[in-house]
Design a protein around this motif. Structure first.
Motif, PDB file in Angstrom:
ATOM      1  N   LEU A   1       0.816  -1.219   0.000  1.00 46.87           N
ATOM      2  CA  LEU A   1       0.000   0.000   0.000  1.00 46.87           C
ATOM      3  C   LEU A   1       0.848   1.268   0.000  1.00 46.87           C
ATOM      4  O   LEU A   1       0.306   2.378  -0.016  1.00 46.87           O
ATOM      5  CB  LEU A   1      -0.914   0.001   1.232  1.00 46.87           C
TER       6      LEU A   1
ATOM      7  N   GLN B   1     -11.072   2.186   8.441  1.00 45.54           N
ATOM      8  CA  GLN B   1     -11.912   1.412   7.526  1.00 45.54           C
ATOM      9  C   GLN B   1     -13.264   1.087   8.159  1.00 45.54           C
ATOM     10  O   GLN B   1     -14.233   0.761   7.465  1.00 45.54           O
ATOM     11  CB  GLN B   1     -11.219   0.100   7.119  1.00 45.54           C
TER      12      GLN B   1
ATOM     13  N   GLU C   1      -7.682   3.702   1.361  1.00 45.13           N
ATOM     14  CA  GLU C   1      -8.663   2.619   1.311  1.00 45.13           C
ATOM     15  C   GLU C   1      -7.924   1.293   1.198  1.00 45.13           C
ATOM     16  O   GLU C   1      -7.165   1.075   0.247  1.00 45.13           O
ATOM     17  CB  GLU C   1      -9.609   2.794   0.130  1.00 45.13           C
ATOM     18  N   ILE C   2      -8.117   0.423   2.173  1.00 47.06           N
ATOM     19  CA  ILE C   2      -7.457  -0.880   2.178  1.00 47.06           C
ATOM     20  C   ILE C   2      -8.383  -1.894   1.505  1.00 47.06           C
ATOM     21  O   ILE C   2      -9.508  -2.103   1.971  1.00 47.06           O
ATOM     22  CB  ILE C   2      -7.123  -1.334   3.613  1.00 47.06           C
ATOM     23  N   PRO C   3      -7.961  -2.512   0.423  1.00 45.36           N
ATOM     24  CA  PRO C   3      -8.820  -3.483  -0.267  1.00 45.36           C
ATOM     25  C   PRO C   3      -9.215  -4.644   0.641  1.00 45.36           C
ATOM     26  O   PRO C   3      -8.481  -5.003   1.571  1.00 45.36           O
ATOM     27  CB  PRO C   3      -7.946  -3.970  -1.423  1.00 45.36           C
ATOM     28  N   ALA C   4     -10.360  -5.236   0.351  1.00 43.73           N
ATOM     29  CA  ALA C   4     -10.881  -6.326   1.186  1.00 43.73           C
ATOM     30  C   ALA C   4      -9.898  -7.475   1.297  1.00 43.73           C
ATOM     31  O   ALA C   4      -9.760  -8.095   2.366  1.00 43.73           O
ATOM     32  CB  ALA C   4     -12.207  -6.812   0.607  1.00 43.73           C
ATOM     33  N   GLU C   5      -9.197  -7.781   0.201  1.00 44.77           N
ATOM     34  CA  GLU C   5      -8.265  -8.911   0.255  1.00 44.77           C
ATOM     35  C   GLU C   5      -7.095  -8.658   1.201  1.00 44.77           C
ATOM     36  O   GLU C   5      -6.588  -9.579   1.845  1.00 44.77           O
ATOM     37  CB  GLU C   5      -7.755  -9.257  -1.147  1.00 44.77           C
ATOM     38  N   LEU C   6      -6.675  -7.392   1.310  1.00 49.32           N
ATOM     39  CA  LEU C   6      -5.595  -7.073   2.234  1.00 49.32           C
ATOM     40  C   LEU C   6      -6.096  -7.038   3.681  1.00 49.32           C
ATOM     41  O   LEU C   6      -5.357  -7.398   4.608  1.00 49.32           O
ATOM     42  CB  LEU C   6      -4.937  -5.748   1.859  1.00 49.32           C
TER      43      LEU C   6
END
Length: 337
Positions: free
Chosen positions: A262, A276, A303-308
């Protein structure tokens, strides 16, 4: 620059990064450095500043008030708290009695150099004062124009529900809770957050970096860094101790690839992670150097993606504390002397 979010169901917006001066102003850092940290926060777009009368036994409020002199008051959100012992610590110098609240708000306003605070918070729940007395005192503080809104800190879901009901009866808004929350300490997720969403209460979370543990500077098997919070004999080492286990520290080091992906430091990842949660209005950061403020605000708007997020959960695994009962177990069972 830092974005702003509504605080609960109110019309008040606060910066999603709040500058707090617990364990720093009036104790760990010199006033000149404290002022430089506040200026760095202002330069970064932070408009929300959190303190409490108990911090450095009232000195932190005075330091913050001095640091904010000359700023346009209407452009700031100043938050403070009442509950813990202050002054000479007499029998009525703590708790949420009407006497202590009414005297404490006057002292806080004088030290902060302002006619009102934007948010006045019950720093803990007072088991020895009727909740009706506490909430009536808060209602009067609001009606007198000394506080615009009322919040609490580390209240359980049941306490939030009872306090919220009384606030509506008395004609004011209970809009926030200030709990500990981080990747490692998620005890509010089971009960406090769902109840808060229902009631229109938002979280202003403290220790998003778990007292510095999530910065990665504490390495398993290595000596504690000189000058770190873990070596602070003025109180910092007490709060960080629960996280200084080799299994916790090792898992934190395994988060580095996530942060790298990130383009963040581990500390920035930790602050971004709490933001988040859609019930979190703001993350509290502290600093002993202006550079720390500059670095921490880079977590804003990430914004942290769901997979991370799922990867973070998998890495930390069973070192995360989820038990919602910890809020009640960590609360004072009697008014502090």
């Amino acid at each position: 620059m830092v974005n702003h979010r509504f605080l609960g169901s109110s019309g008040l917006k606060i910066s999603e990064i709040t500058y707090g001066n617990w364990l720093t102003h009036g104790s760990q850092v010199e006033n000149e450095t404290a002022t430089a940290c506040v200026q760095a926060a202002l330069d970064a777009g932070i408009t929300t500043f959190d303190t409490a009368d108990v911090y450095a036994n009232t000195v932190a409020e005075s330091v913050l008030g001095d640091a904010l002199k000359g700023q346009r008051r209407e452009s700031l959100e100043i938050l403070t708290k009442v509950y813990w012992p202050t002054g000479p610590k007499g029998p009525n110098d703590a708790g949420l009695s009407r006497k202590h609240i009414m005297e404490s708000i006057n002292g806080s306003l004088e030290r902060l150099g302002t006619d009102y605070v934007d948010l006045y918070q019950a720093h803990r729940y007072d088991t020895e004062t009727p909740l009706e007395e506490t909430m009536q005192a808060f209602a009067d503080v609001v009606r007198q124009g000394k506080a615009l809104y009322i919040g609490v800190s580390e209240w359980t879901a049941d306490q939030l529900r009872a306090g919220h009901a009384l606030s509506r009866e008395l004609g004011f808004q209970l809009i926030s809770n200030q709990p500990q929350y981080s990747m490692l300490w998620r005890v509010i997720e089971g009960e406090v957050v769902p109840t808060s969403r229902e009631l229109g209460i938002a979280q202003i979370v403290f220790s998003p970096v778990a007292q510095g543990v999530l910065s990665g500077k504490y390495v398993p098997g290595e000596p504690l860094p000189a000058g770190s919070r873990a070596t602070d004999e003025k109180g910092g080492s007490t709060f960080i101790r629960r996280f200084l286990r080799d299994d916790v520290l090792a898992r934190v080091q395994e988060l580095r690839p996530v942060a790298d992906q990130l383009g963040l430091t581990l500390a920035q990842l930790a602050v971004a992670w709490v933001l988040q949660n859609d019930n979190v209005a703001s993350a509290l950061i502290g600093a002993s150097r202006p550079e720390q403020v500059v670095e921490n605000v880079k977590a804003a708007g990430v914004e942290i993606p769901a997979e991370l997020l799922a990867r973070i959960d998998a890495v930390l695994g069973d070192v995360v504390e989820h038990d919602p009962g910890m809020t009640a177990r960590n609360a004072p069972q009697a008014r502090p002397a």
